[in-house]
Design a protein around this motif. Structure first.
Motif, short mmCIF file in Angstrom:
data_model
loop_
_atom_site.label_atom_id
_atom_site.label_comp_id
_atom_site.label_asym_id
_atom_site.label_seq_id
_atom_site.Cartn_x
_atom_site.Cartn_y
_atom_site.Cartn_z
N GLY A 99 33.85 84.43 32.22
CA GLY A 99 33.96 82.99 32.06
C GLY A 99 34.19 82.27 33.37
O GLY A 99 34.02 81.05 33.45
N LEU A 100 34.61 82.99 34.41
CA LEU A 100 34.86 82.37 35.71
C LEU A 100 33.80 82.84 36.70
O LEU A 100 33.43 84.01 36.71
CB LEU A 100 36.23 82.76 36.24
CG LEU A 100 37.45 82.10 35.57
CD1 LEU A 100 38.72 82.77 36.04
CD2 LEU A 100 37.47 80.62 35.87
N MET A 111 40.06 75.28 34.66
CA MET A 111 40.50 74.92 33.31
C MET A 111 39.37 75.08 32.30
O MET A 111 38.19 74.90 32.64
CB MET A 111 41.00 73.48 33.29
CG MET A 111 42.37 73.29 33.93
SD MET A 111 43.02 71.67 33.61
CE MET A 111 42.57 70.85 35.11
N SER A 112 39.76 75.38 31.06
CA SER A 112 38.76 75.39 29.99
C SER A 112 38.37 73.94 29.69
O SER A 112 39.17 73.03 29.93
CB SER A 112 39.33 76.06 28.74
OG SER A 112 40.36 75.27 28.18
N PRO A 113 37.18 73.71 29.17
CA PRO A 113 36.74 72.32 28.92
C PRO A 113 37.73 71.55 28.05
O PRO A 113 38.01 70.38 28.33
CB PRO A 113 35.40 72.50 28.20
CG PRO A 113 34.92 73.85 28.60
CD PRO A 113 36.13 74.69 28.84
N ALA A 114 38.28 72.19 27.03
CA ALA A 114 39.19 71.48 26.14
C ALA A 114 40.46 71.07 26.88
O ALA A 114 41.02 70.00 26.64
CB ALA A 114 39.54 72.37 24.95
N LEU A 115 40.93 71.92 27.80
CA LEU A 115 42.13 71.59 28.56
C LEU A 115 41.81 70.47 29.55
O LEU A 115 42.61 69.53 29.71
CB LEU A 115 42.64 72.83 29.29
CG LEU A 115 43.94 72.63 30.08
CD1 LEU A 115 45.08 72.18 29.18
CD2 LEU A 115 44.34 73.91 30.82
N ALA A 116 40.66 70.57 30.22
CA ALA A 116 40.27 69.54 31.20
C ALA A 116 40.24 68.17 30.51
O ALA A 116 40.61 67.16 31.13
CB ALA A 116 38.91 69.87 31.79
N ALA A 117 39.85 68.15 29.24
CA ALA A 117 39.74 66.87 28.54
C ALA A 117 41.10 66.22 28.29
O ALA A 117 41.19 65.01 28.16
CB ALA A 117 39.01 67.08 27.21
N ALA A 133 38.96 74.10 40.74
CA ALA A 133 38.01 74.97 41.42
C ALA A 133 36.97 75.52 40.47
O ALA A 133 36.22 76.42 40.82
CB ALA A 133 38.76 76.10 42.09
N GLY A 134 36.93 75.02 39.24
CA GLY A 134 35.90 75.56 38.34
C GLY A 134 36.34 75.43 36.89
O GLY A 134 37.34 74.79 36.56
N THR A 135 35.56 76.04 36.04
CA THR A 135 35.77 75.94 34.60
C THR A 135 35.91 77.35 34.03
O THR A 135 35.23 78.27 34.47
CB THR A 135 34.57 75.25 33.95
OG1 THR A 135 34.37 73.99 34.59
CG2 THR A 135 34.79 75.02 32.47
N VAL A 136 36.81 77.51 33.05
CA VAL A 136 36.86 78.76 32.30
C VAL A 136 35.80 78.64 31.20
O VAL A 136 35.93 77.84 30.27
CB VAL A 136 38.25 79.02 31.69
CG1 VAL A 136 38.27 80.35 30.97
CG2 VAL A 136 39.31 78.97 32.77
N GLY A 137 34.72 79.39 31.33
CA GLY A 137 33.60 79.27 30.40
C GLY A 137 33.86 79.97 29.08
O GLY A 137 34.88 80.65 28.89
N ASP A 138 32.89 79.83 28.15
CA ASP A 138 33.02 80.39 26.81
C ASP A 138 33.32 81.88 26.82
O ASP A 138 34.02 82.38 25.94
CB ASP A 138 31.72 80.14 26.03
CG ASP A 138 31.51 78.66 25.73
OD1 ASP A 138 32.45 77.88 26.01
OD2 ASP A 138 30.43 78.29 25.24
N ALA A 139 32.76 82.59 27.82
CA ALA A 139 32.91 84.05 27.81
C ALA A 139 34.36 84.47 28.00
O ALA A 139 34.71 85.62 27.73
CB ALA A 139 32.05 84.67 28.91
#
Lengths: 569, 254
Positions: A99-100, A111-117, A133-139
């Protein structure tokens, strides 16, 4: 062989409107079975997928050179779980977790998208470094709405030395790791085991139902196949033709079932388990398992058809001559008694595999005992019968207890499930306030139970409807002639209703009791009123559903019985 | 209308779409009479039976049973009529496979007001006279074709009907068994003072009846008495009734 196939195809297509109706019943039965079977399989893959995506947050101490330090901290923000993974790189070049794309360096956060929101909420402001520095993706996420942050540190930071990690369940103290492969968390393991138990509960009634669907085809073809046998078709040819027909029909049903599953999966992804819904991909177990289901269903139906055909193949006259069936023997009951005797020895600490095995055994024994009890119920009904309807119903039960059992087996087995979880269902007061994951688990058992019950009732209701319709089709000539001779249709209808209701009442109640006995050793939490109410609602809904499904074939009965000049076909 | 007439059809017409099945048929069935309706396939003979027996409503024309008009009755009324005043024997498949023979015979009585015990007792009393002694507990699948038809005859007669309708009653039997079955059917109906209407295309079957009517293209051709002696077979009638002492008095008392 080719001629045989051509003839089979022609018989299948040339069956006329009623033949077509019969075939569609089989297709419908197989389609529903397949949909539910895919679901039962997918559930296991879905939990395995979650466990795999979550594994990187369960650090495994490095055996050799440690290349990074990982610590996991969890806490609640507005009732939602936030998981924070602290990492410090010891040896540069270590592969990032799933995911990273890259590990955040010191002072950075992913951060995961839900957290970033929701990162701007007052509770969260200042909790994480400013540099994203990036997003924690679905994986790397358990579910789409999960709140996950990966915070980069220097190895010397206090959080990386084991102090300051919170006591929440998903947490892990600072651990020196060689990589981020991780291991299955105990919680994920528990969920997978429960999913396996739920699958057993769903698959056993499905197999009974699938067998009924196959025999549906055979029953309709009995007479025609016996005639083929009489004109000199070899047993082998008859078997090939029937199996080919059953398999063709079943394959059509299986494909339709896949389509049904595709239609049903979007709402299913919204079911919340372990604090969140599902990725769409979670409910698709992959090409190979799907292909296996699509092949296994027609195969099972074919095998079931062969079993149903034995009588015809043995003797061309075997079908035309209906004889008093041999009485079911008491031996069947001993199997259930043995299984029941095993249950109390399990206790609370038994391993999941053993529990699943014993439950499966109890289930299969119930299935063996079922027809025996139905026949017994039938004999009592015959003895007590005063009017024609109850006499007819009782004789039908004695005549073919297996068919009646197939009708009620869904609810009888569901009764077992309902009795089992009715006592187990945890009351909400037990949910631990300080352990959010434990409270999830308790809530999820109830959610899972509800899903299994709904699935079992679907099987039971569809099976009751289809069995009722096929029994009307099988007896259409006799029904039509009886009506010509002045028999009121209401009597036939009442007989059909009794024929389902009597065994349902006896066996539904019996299996709920069996399930309750099986649950006793596990029911340390005590009987919950919510569970009892759930049980009651399910029993009432099951009865209503089965009676309603049976009533759906009333127009069919009317139409076959008002045929002015019935002829055997 | 004479009290001698049991069933009377007047000017019966019936069409199925463009197909005319009955184009105006008059037929009177007398008390105790056995009438064969003959004709090729599609001639309308089955439709005639269905109209007379209250299974179908004719498009026009009237049906009278013992002087009462019955074709105007509703579905329920005609059902009751068929169950109580008529008996039916079909080619095959009329017995419920899961009921033993005696309960199959008792069924019409149980549908009436008879208690189960009385219905079964009454039903069993028919087995001996019809040569079915010992078959009471057998199920239809365990009976031969001829035995099954005799059980069907018992069921048709057990309610002591005014008319028994038989649609190709020997169609599924070999010739010898067919003969036996027809003899029993004719004798048993006569002995119970019932009339018999047989639809058949088999001259041998028709030969057992007092009168043969032929139907062709929806019209009746003849109403000739049977060529042979009026009814050679009934002369030898022995008691084909459970109440051999005085079946006529009882049947006539309805």
């Amino acid at each position: 062989m080719r001629n045989l196939m051509a003839l089979t195809w022609r018989l299948l297509r040339g069956g006329g409107r009623r033949g077509l109706l019969g075939s569609s019943l089989t297709v419908a039965a197989v389609a529903v079975s397949t949909t539910l079977l895919i679901f039962a399989v997918a559930v296991n893959f879905a939990f395995a997928g979650r466990a795999g995506r979550e594994a990187w947050r369960s650090p495994v101490p490095a055996g050799g050179t440690a290349r990074a330090i990982e610590a996991v901290q969890a806490d609640l923000v507005r009732g939602r779980l936030v998981t924070v993974v602290h990492v410090a790189v010891l040896v540069p070049g270590i592969a990032p977790p799933p995911g990273l794309t890259r590990l955040p360096g010191p002072g950075e956060v992913a951060m995961s998208p839900a957290l970033a929101a929701i990162a701007n909420l007052p509770e969260l402001v200042g909790r994480f470094p400013r540099t994203v520095a990036g997003t924690v993706g679905d994986a790397g996420l358990i579910h789409p709405g999960e709140l996950v942050a990966v915070v980069g540190h220097a190895p010397a930071d206090p959080v990386m030395s084991g102090r300051g990690t919170a006591g929440h369940r998903p947490g892990a103290p600072a651990t020196r790791v060689a990589g981020f492969e991780g291991a299955t968390t105990p919680d994920a393991g528990a969920y997978s085991a429960l999913a396996a138990v739920a699958s057993v509960f769903m698959v056993v009634p499905l197999l009974v139902f699938g067998g009924a669907a196959a025999r549906l085809t055979v029953a309709r073809r009995d007479r025609r196949l016996a005639s083929l046998r009489l004109v000199g078709a070899t047993p082998g040819q008859v078997v090939v033709m029937t199996v080919a027909e059953a398999v063709i029909t079943a394959f059509g049903g299986a494909v339709l079932g896949l389509v049904l599953y595709a239609a049903a999966s979007p709402p299913l992804t919204r079911v919340e388990i372990a604090g969140g819904p599902w990725f769409v991909a979670d409910l698709w177990p992959g090409v190979l398992p799907l292909a296996a289901v699509l092949l296994a269903v027609p195969l099972l139906v074919g095998v079931s058809a062969v079993a149903g055909l034995r009588r015809i193949v043995v003797s061309p006259l075997g079908v035309a001559k209906r004889e008093t069936p041999p009485a079911m023997r008491f031996v069947r009951v001993t199997g259930l008694l043995v299984a029941l005797a095993l249950v109390p020895t399990l206790g609370f600490g038994a391993r999941v595999g053993v529990v699943v095995a014993v439950l499966g055994l109890a289930f299969l024994s119930l299935n063996l005992v079922g027809p025996w009890v139905v026949a017994l119920v039938g004999r009592v009904t015959v003895r007590a019968a005063r009017g024609p309807a109850s006499l007819l119903a009782g004789r039908r039960l004695v005549d073919d207890p297996r068919s009646a059992w197939r009708t009620v087996s869904g609810v009888a087995l569901t009764g077992f499930v309902a009795g089992f979880v009715g006592l187990l269902a945890p009351s909400s007061s037990l949910s631990a306030q300080d352990d959010v994951v434990a409270s999830w688990l308790l809530r999820d058992i109830r959610t899972g139970t509800l899903i299994v019950l709904v699935v079992s009732f679907l099987v039971a209701i569809v099976s009751a409807g289809i069995t009722a319709a096929s029994s009307v089709l099988d007896r259409r000539q006799t029904y039509a002639l009886l009506r010509l001779a002045g028999t009121p249709l209401e009597v036939l209808d009442r007989a059909r209703r009794l024929e389902t209701l009597v065994p349902l009442t006896v066996m539904g109640g019996g299996s709920i009791l069996t399930g309750a006995i099986c649950a006793t050793p596990f029911a340390k939490v005590g009987v919950s009123s919510t569970g009892a109410i759930t049980l009651l609602v399910c029993v009432v809904a099951g009865f209503a559903g089965v009676v309603g499904a049976g009533a759906l074939s009333r127009p069919l009965l009317r139409s076959v019985a008002t045929d002015p000049a019935p002829r055997p076909d | 209308m004479s009290s001698h007439n049991v069933l009377e059809g007047r000017g019966l017409k019936k069409s199925f779409g463009p197909t005319v099945a009955l184009a105006g048929v008059d037929l009177t069935i007398h008390r105790g009479e056995a009438v064969a309706i003959m004709g090729p396939s599609g001639s309308g003979k089955s439709t005639l039976l269905h109209c007379l027996a209250g299974i179908m409503k004719p498009d026009s024309g009237e049906v009278h049973l013992l002087g009462q008009r019955v074709d105007t009755l509703g579905e329920r009324g005609r059902s009751v009529l068929r169950r109580t005043r008529f008996g039916f024997v079909f080619q095959f498949g009329q017995l419920l496979p899961e009921l033993p023979a005696d309960e199959n015979v008792a069924l019409p009585l149980m549908l009436g007001d008879h208690s189960r015990a009385r219905a079964v007792r009454e039903a069993r009393s028919w087995f001996g006279p019809l040569g079915l002694a010992g078959m009471e507990g057998r199920r239809p699948g365990e009976l031969s074709g001829g035995q099954a038809q005799r059980v069907a005859i018992a069921r048709a007669l057990v309610t002591r009907p005014a008319v028994v309708f038989a649609d190709e009653p020997t169609g599924a039997l070999d010739q010898a068994t067919g003969h036996d079955t027809m003899r029993l059917l004719v004798e048993a109906t006569k002995h119970n003072d019932a009339s018999l209407v047989v639809v058949t295309h088999d001259p041998h079957v028709a030969g057992w009846c007092d009168r043969v009517v032929e139907v062709r293209d929806g019209l009746m051709l003849t109403g000739r008495p049977h060529a042979a002696s009026p009814s050679p077979h009934t002369a030898s009638a022995h008691a084909v009734s459970p109440h051999a002492v005085s079946p006529h008095a009882e049947a006539g008392g309805r």
